[in-house]
Design a protein around this motif. Structure first.
Motif, PDB file in Angstrom:
ATOM      1  N   GLU A  29       7.700  -9.691   1.225  1.00  0.00           N
ATOM      2  CA  GLU A  29       7.116  -8.261   1.999  1.00  0.00           C
ATOM      3  C   GLU A  29       6.135  -8.594   2.032  1.00  0.00           C
ATOM      4  O   GLU A  29       5.491  -8.099   1.674  1.00  0.00           O
ATOM      5  N   GLN A  30       5.133  -7.517   3.267  1.00  0.00           N
ATOM      6  CA  GLN A  30       4.408  -7.358   3.218  1.00  0.00           C
ATOM      7  C   GLN A  30       4.105  -5.904   2.786  1.00  0.00           C
ATOM      8  O   GLN A  30       5.197  -5.123   2.933  1.00  0.00           O
ATOM      9  N   HIS A  31       3.867  -5.688   1.325  1.00  0.00           N
ATOM     10  CA  HIS A  31       3.185  -4.538   0.527  1.00  0.00           C
ATOM     11  C   HIS A  31       2.188  -3.241   1.264  1.00  0.00           C
ATOM     12  O   HIS A  31       1.086  -4.097   0.323  1.00  0.00           O
ATOM     13  N   HIS A  32       2.157  -2.292   1.520  1.00  0.00           N
ATOM     14  CA  HIS A  32       0.708  -1.246   1.592  1.00  0.00           C
ATOM     15  C   HIS A  32       0.193  -1.531   0.611  1.00  0.00           C
ATOM     16  O   HIS A  32       0.798  -0.538  -0.984  1.00  0.00           O
ATOM     17  N   VAL A  33      -1.090  -1.886   0.201  1.00  0.00           N
ATOM     18  CA  VAL A  33      -1.572  -1.751  -1.014  1.00  0.00           C
ATOM     19  C   VAL A  33      -2.089  -0.368  -0.908  1.00  0.00           C
ATOM     20  O   VAL A  33      -2.055   0.006  -2.248  1.00  0.00           O
ATOM     21  N   VAL A  34      -2.567   0.438  -0.114  1.00  0.00           N
ATOM     22  CA  VAL A  34      -2.713   1.964  -0.470  1.00  0.00           C
ATOM     23  C   VAL A  34      -0.954   2.245   0.390  1.00  0.00           C
ATOM     24  O   VAL A  34      -1.164   2.414   1.678  1.00  0.00           O
ATOM     25  N   ARG A  35      -0.572   2.997  -0.382  1.00  0.00           N
ATOM     26  CA  ARG A  35       1.042   3.543  -0.083  1.00  0.00           C
ATOM     27  C   ARG A  35       0.386   4.780   1.114  1.00  0.00           C
ATOM     28  O   ARG A  35       0.416   5.127   1.384  1.00  0.00           O
ATOM     29  N   ARG A  36       1.355   3.726   2.479  1.00  0.00           N
ATOM     30  CA  ARG A  36       1.719   4.125   3.163  1.00  0.00           C
ATOM     31  C   ARG A  36       1.815   5.986   3.785  1.00  0.00           C
ATOM     32  O   ARG A  36       0.965   6.289   3.997  1.00  0.00           O
ATOM     33  N   GLY A  37       2.219   6.990   2.386  1.00  0.00           N
ATOM     34  CA  GLY A  37       2.525   8.466   2.253  1.00  0.00           C
ATOM     35  C   GLY A  37       1.567   9.272   1.529  1.00  0.00           C
ATOM     36  O   GLY A  37       1.367   9.930   2.152  1.00  0.00           O
ATOM     37  N   ALA A  38       0.547   8.245   1.082  1.00  0.00           N
ATOM     38  CA  ALA A  38      -0.847   8.880   0.475  1.00  0.00           C
ATOM     39  C   ALA A  38      -1.734   9.523   1.346  1.00  0.00           C
ATOM     40  O   ALA A  38      -2.759  10.221   1.164  1.00  0.00           O
TER      41      ALA A  38
END
Length: 136
Positions: A35-44
């Motif tokens: 999966e592609q992980h968001h390095v900076v969380r989407r909800g940040a």
């Protein structure tokens, strides 16, 4: 309507950096599931540049799915480790390169991703002060 940046400053150095999409997990080498992980969380929060455009959040390919920590054999998934604060990422700037390739353009000029894999969870600011960061 003016766009307001809501992203905490600690995440700004990673914003707008290149995403890493690979056919394997660059941390452990697994080839599936990925999966592609968001390095900076989407909800940040969101960051906007001077022109009002939203700065994209980079992603990195990791093994796993969702925030599942372990596979059926009890081996950790890197995506789960990231969501459980045991795998962290940072952007490392590269400065002062002295023609490392004999004067040829350097493919990593500007910087690269690094990761820190921990035995126990730690918040991001604590992780930044730890040793053991490795190039992705």
């Amino acid at each position: 309507m003016a766009r307001v940046t809501t992203l905490p400053r600690m995440w700004w150095p990673m914003m707008g950096r290149p995403s890493t999409r690979l056919p394997y997990c660059p941390v452990c080498g697994r080839t599936s599931p990925l999966e592609q992980h968001h390095v900076v969380r989407r909800g940040a929060g969101r960051l906007f540049d001077a022109s009002g455009r939203e700065v994209p959040k980079p992603t990195v390919t990791l093994c796993g799915f969702g925030s599942n920590l372990l596979d059926a054999d009890g081996r950790p998934y890197c995506h789960g480790l990231a969501h459980h604060n045991r795998l962290h990422f940072r952007w490392a700037e590269v400065r002062g390169l002295e023609e490392p390739l004999g004067g040829l353009p350097c493919p990593w000029e500007g910087g690269h991703w690094e990761y820190l894999l921990l035995d126990e969870p730690a918040d991001y600011l604590t992780a930044l002060g730890m040793d053991g960061w490795r190039r992705l």
